[in-house]
Design an enzyme around this catalytic site. Sequence first.
Site, PDB file in Angstrom:
ATOM      1  N   LYS A   1      10.868  14.532 -29.967  1.00 29.39           N
ATOM      2  CA  LYS A   1      10.118  15.302 -32.045  1.00 29.39           C
ATOM      3  C   LYS A   1       9.878  16.523 -31.734  1.00 29.39           C
ATOM      4  O   LYS A   1       9.157  16.777 -30.334  1.00 29.39           O
ATOM      5  CB  LYS A   1       9.054  14.388 -32.418  1.00 29.39           C
ATOM      6  CG  LYS A   1       7.874  13.895 -31.775  1.00 29.39           C
ATOM      7  CD  LYS A   1       7.023  15.325 -31.859  1.00 29.39           C
ATOM      8  CE  LYS A   1       5.641  15.502 -30.545  1.00 29.39           C
ATOM      9  NZ  LYS A   1       5.118  16.252 -30.834  1.00 29.39           N
TER      10      LYS A   1
ATOM     11  N   ASP B   1       0.853  10.136 -31.007  1.00 28.91           N
ATOM     12  CA  ASP B   1       2.038  10.039 -31.248  1.00 28.91           C
ATOM     13  C   ASP B   1       3.511   9.104 -31.732  1.00 28.91           C
ATOM     14  O   ASP B   1       4.340   8.760 -32.459  1.00 28.91           O
ATOM     15  CB  ASP B   1       3.153  11.071 -30.707  1.00 28.91           C
ATOM     16  CG  ASP B   1       2.493  12.281 -30.745  1.00 28.91           C
ATOM     17  OD1 ASP B   1       1.823  12.105 -31.389  1.00 28.91           O
ATOM     18  OD2 ASP B   1       2.771  12.892 -29.548  1.00 28.91           O
TER      19      ASP B   1
END
Length: 296
Positions: free
Chosen positions: A9, A138
């Site tokens: 990401k 995350d």
Amino acid sequence: MHTERANAKINTYLNITFRRPDGYHDIVSVMQTVSLCDLVTVDFKPAPQSNITLSVSGNGELPTDCRNLAWRAAERFLQHMHLTGTVQIMIQKHIPMSAGLAGGSADAAAVLRALNHLCGEPLTTEELCEIGLCLGADVPFCIRGGAMLAGGVGEVLKRICDMPSCTLVIAVGDKGVSTPQAYAALDEKYGFFEESCQQNIDVNELIELWRNDALSASCSCFYNIFEDIVSEENKDVNIIKRILRENGARRAMMSGSGPSVFGVFEAQSEAEQACFVLQEKGYKAFVCHPRGQYTE
């Protein structure tokens, strides 16, 4: 046996708004999954006792025991499901370590999705995210993928429109960044965030521009507070940003707590040229694209 992509990401917006009494930080962030990924293959066989094994190719520095987040993800899944069995995890590593790209979280998320698949999808995405949050802030995002606005410590997620179609170049030098040390440096710089940071007006504009497919305009709204301290300590960050801009990037910015840098290109040919230049100078560099969500 089942294989999942563990996608990296990038953060196109990342700000800290508050430091909690427990030492954790509230953030505002726009996170986008990209096509750069590890491949995670998982096999599970019921057995009277549990045994987890992990092998990694592509990076000899990663631990293959309980120090690895992917290993702990398997352990948590079995505990949650009250299952015992043999779990084999094989990771083909492509995402650089300690680079602000959530590689470890992505691997853990892939293990959770794979085990859920192998067991017949007993858990919803939300239930997988609850397990994932115990592993790291995350991980819930990496379970879902796509583009999301994150709050809290990263676990409060709101689906937003994906980043408009473009080509990305992600590059990183050899020197990694310790996330706890980066947060500590920001605490010192900003007085432990006793007063609120900026009002995050740009993040709302960024989301609206993505909704209208306005890539170039949205680039002016990108922001990463970690650039304040990491770019001072890691000269490669500024060198990579310069090379990306010189080769046509609409915007070049650090992702997460760094030191990886991503560049946004409208032309694939420019991205490929920038990637070639960076690789020639000894940097790890990858051409990739925004990627949509796994599941919801």
